[in-house]
Scaffold this active site. Structure first.
Site, mmCIF file in Angstrom:
data_model
loop_
_atom_site.group_PDB
_atom_site.id
_atom_site.type_symbol
_atom_site.label_atom_id
_atom_site.label_comp_id
_atom_site.label_asym_id
_atom_site.label_seq_id
_atom_site.Cartn_x
_atom_site.Cartn_y
_atom_site.Cartn_z
ATOM 1 N N HIS A 129 4.225 1.183 4.058
ATOM 2 C CA HIS A 129 2.841 0.846 3.671
ATOM 3 C C HIS A 129 1.852 1.224 4.767
ATOM 4 C CE1 HIS A 129 2.177 -3.495 5.414
ATOM 5 N NE2 HIS A 129 2.835 -2.731 6.268
ATOM 6 N N HIS A 187 -6.755 -0.916 8.161
ATOM 7 C CA HIS A 187 -5.775 -0.014 8.772
ATOM 8 C C HIS A 187 -5.921 1.410 8.225
ATOM 9 C CE1 HIS A 187 -4.138 -4.140 8.327
ATOM 10 N NE2 HIS A 187 -3.856 -3.993 9.610
ATOM 11 N N GLU A 221 -1.960 -5.240 -1.690
ATOM 12 C CA GLU A 221 -1.666 -6.124 -0.557
ATOM 13 C C GLU A 221 -2.085 -7.584 -0.749
ATOM 14 O OE1 GLU A 221 0.278 -5.346 2.032
ATOM 15 O OE2 GLU A 221 0.372 -3.170 1.910
ATOM 16 N N HIS A 279 0.797 -1.232 0.000
ATOM 17 C CA HIS A 279 0.000 0.000 0.000
ATOM 18 C C HIS A 279 0.826 1.278 0.000
ATOM 19 C CE1 HIS A 279 -4.486 0.969 1.022
ATOM 20 N NE2 HIS A 279 -4.062 1.579 -0.069
ATOM 21 N N ASP A 318 -9.927 -0.256 4.064
ATOM 22 C CA ASP A 318 -8.739 -0.866 4.663
ATOM 23 C C ASP A 318 -9.031 -1.222 6.113
ATOM 24 O OD1 ASP A 318 -5.265 0.134 4.090
ATOM 25 O OD2 ASP A 318 -6.015 -1.416 5.446
ATOM 26 N N ASP A 374 -7.413 -1.789 -0.034
ATOM 27 C CA ASP A 374 -6.482 -2.751 0.547
ATOM 28 C C ASP A 374 -7.263 -4.038 0.759
ATOM 29 O OD1 ASP A 374 -4.011 -2.505 3.183
ATOM 30 O OD2 ASP A 374 -4.944 -4.292 2.317
HETATM 31 N N1 LIG Z 1 -0.309 0.420 11.477
HETATM 32 C C1 LIG Z 1 0.750 -0.623 11.155
HETATM 33 C C2 LIG Z 1 0.187 -1.581 10.097
HETATM 34 C C3 LIG Z 1 0.079 -0.982 8.707
HETATM 35 C C4 LIG Z 1 -0.654 -1.892 7.729
HETATM 36 C C5 LIG Z 1 -0.495 -1.400 6.306
HETATM 37 C C6 LIG Z 1 -1.549 -1.940 5.347
HETATM 38 O O1 LIG Z 1 -2.778 -1.366 5.589
HETATM 39 O O2 LIG Z 1 -1.235 -1.578 4.053
HETATM 40 C C7 LIG Z 1 2.011 0.066 10.686
HETATM 41 O O3 LIG Z 1 2.030 1.298 10.593
HETATM 42 O O4 LIG Z 1 2.996 -0.623 10.427
HETATM 43 MN MN LIG Z 2 -3.345 -0.504 3.565
HETATM 44 MN MN LIG Z 3 -4.376 -2.835 5.562
#
Ligand SMILES: N[C@@H](CCCCC(O)O)C(=O)O
Ligand SMILES: [Mn+2]
Ligand SMILES: [Mn+2]
Length: 314
Positions: free
Chosen positions: A136, A121, A272, A96, A119, A227
């Site tokens: 990402h 997230h 993803e 992402h 998403d 995502d």
């Molecule tokens: N919030 C976590 C997980 C991120 C997940 C990324 C996905 O949505 O592309 C981070 O900052 O590493």
């Molecule tokens: Mn994402």
């Molecule tokens: Mn995600």
């Protein structure tokens, strides 16, 4: 629908190998043929080639910063070209972090955008709030005007300027948001429909209120950044950061059917998909097929069926 497809086989916005194969898996599942079969004019611009960048040492917490910056600079140019050719752009990831380039390139062509981020997230950590250093999880922080002062100078990111206003972003599917991200969402007043709202309102009301929000002032072209981990892992297990309690297949299709009928979809990211995160061939197939079906619904496929306008019973 005139559709331009660009593949971005890129994985350095996170640490799990395999996500770079998403684009070709989605193609192999017949995306181009299926879109043509439902009346789309489709041009496949192929895959971008990302040169290896040696000695891409972390900067602060940021991992692979130079590779991510360069990949997105290339992607931005490709998306701008696809938009200039008059297409709706389909970007196949890859992780992402690629939304940085996809939305930048789209904004270079269509200036003011609405961004619908589907998403689990929020992907809005800044380089200073990120818990993992994986870019990402940060793409939106580089794109939003109101966070510009929170982004340090990063090598290979000098081409990038913020291009989206916080008020023009809507989230659907949130269920795994970091505390720092939650503060940013509240502080900027960004419109969010977490899985709680999806449960409380139902997806039809969520889409109604999403469109009311996006169209409250002027109707702008829509950038849908999807995502695949927004869907429940029972539907799309082959992804790097799965989170329980996601959107059903039907809710995902409803979102894309609804966005299609606005007539304002201007670019869509599908990211993803990671075959190496699938435990079985069936898990990979389920994930890839969901991605293909979601994209088909972005471009006119409806579950009630359809027929040629001049069809007559023989
Ligand atoms: N919030 C976590 C997980 C991120 C997940 C990324 C996905 O949505 O592309 C981070 O900052 O590493
Ligand atoms: Mn994402
Ligand atoms: Mn995600």
């Amino acid at each position: 629908h005139c559709v331009g497809i660009i593949g971005a086989p890129f994985s350095k916005g996170q640490q799990r190998d395999g996500v770079q194969r998403g684009a070709d898996l989605i193609r192999a599942a017949g995306l181009v043929q299926k879109l043509k079969g439902q009346g789309c004019v489709v041009k496949d611009y192929g895959n971008l080639t990302f040169e290896d960048i040696p000695n891409d040492e972390p900067i602060g917490r940021l991992k692979s910063p130079r590779a991510v910056g360069r990949a997105n600079e290339l992607l931005a140019g490709a998306v701008l070209k696809i938009k200039s050719d008059g297409n709706t752009c389909v970007m196949l990831g890859g992780d992402h972090s690629l939304a940085i380039g996809s939305i930048s390139g789209h904004a270079a062509s269509r200036h003011e955008l609405s961004v619908l981020w589907v998403d689990a997230h929020a992907d809005i950590n800044t380089p200073l709030t990120t818990p993992t250093g994986n870019i990402h999880g940060q793409p939106l922080s580089y794109l939003i005007h109101e966070l510009h002062s929170k982004i340090p100078i990063i090598p290979h990111f000098s081409w990038l300027k913020p291009c989206v206003a916080a008020k023009d972003i809507v989230y659907i599917g949130l269920r795994d948001v970091d505390p720092e991200e939650h503060y940013i969402l509240k502080h900027l007043g960004i419109k969010t429909f977490s899985m709680t709202e999806v449960d409380r309102l139902g997806i039809a009301k969520v889409m109604e209120q999403t469109c009311d929000h996006m169209f409250s002032k002027v109707k702008k072209p829509i950038h849908l950044s999807f995502d695949i981990d927004a869907l429940d892992p029972s539907v799309s297990p082959a992804t790097g950061t799965p989170a329980a309690g996601g959107l059903t297949y039907r809710e995902g299709i409803y979102i894309t059917e609804h966005i299609c009928q606005t007539g304002l979809l201007s670019a869509v990211d599908m990211v993803e998909v990671n075959p190496k995160q699938g435990k079985t061939e069936d898990e990979i197939k389920s994930t890839v097929n969901a991605a293909v079906d979601l994209l088909r619904s972005c471009f006119g496929r409806v579950r009630e069926g359809s027929h040629e306008p001049d069809y007559q019973i023989p």
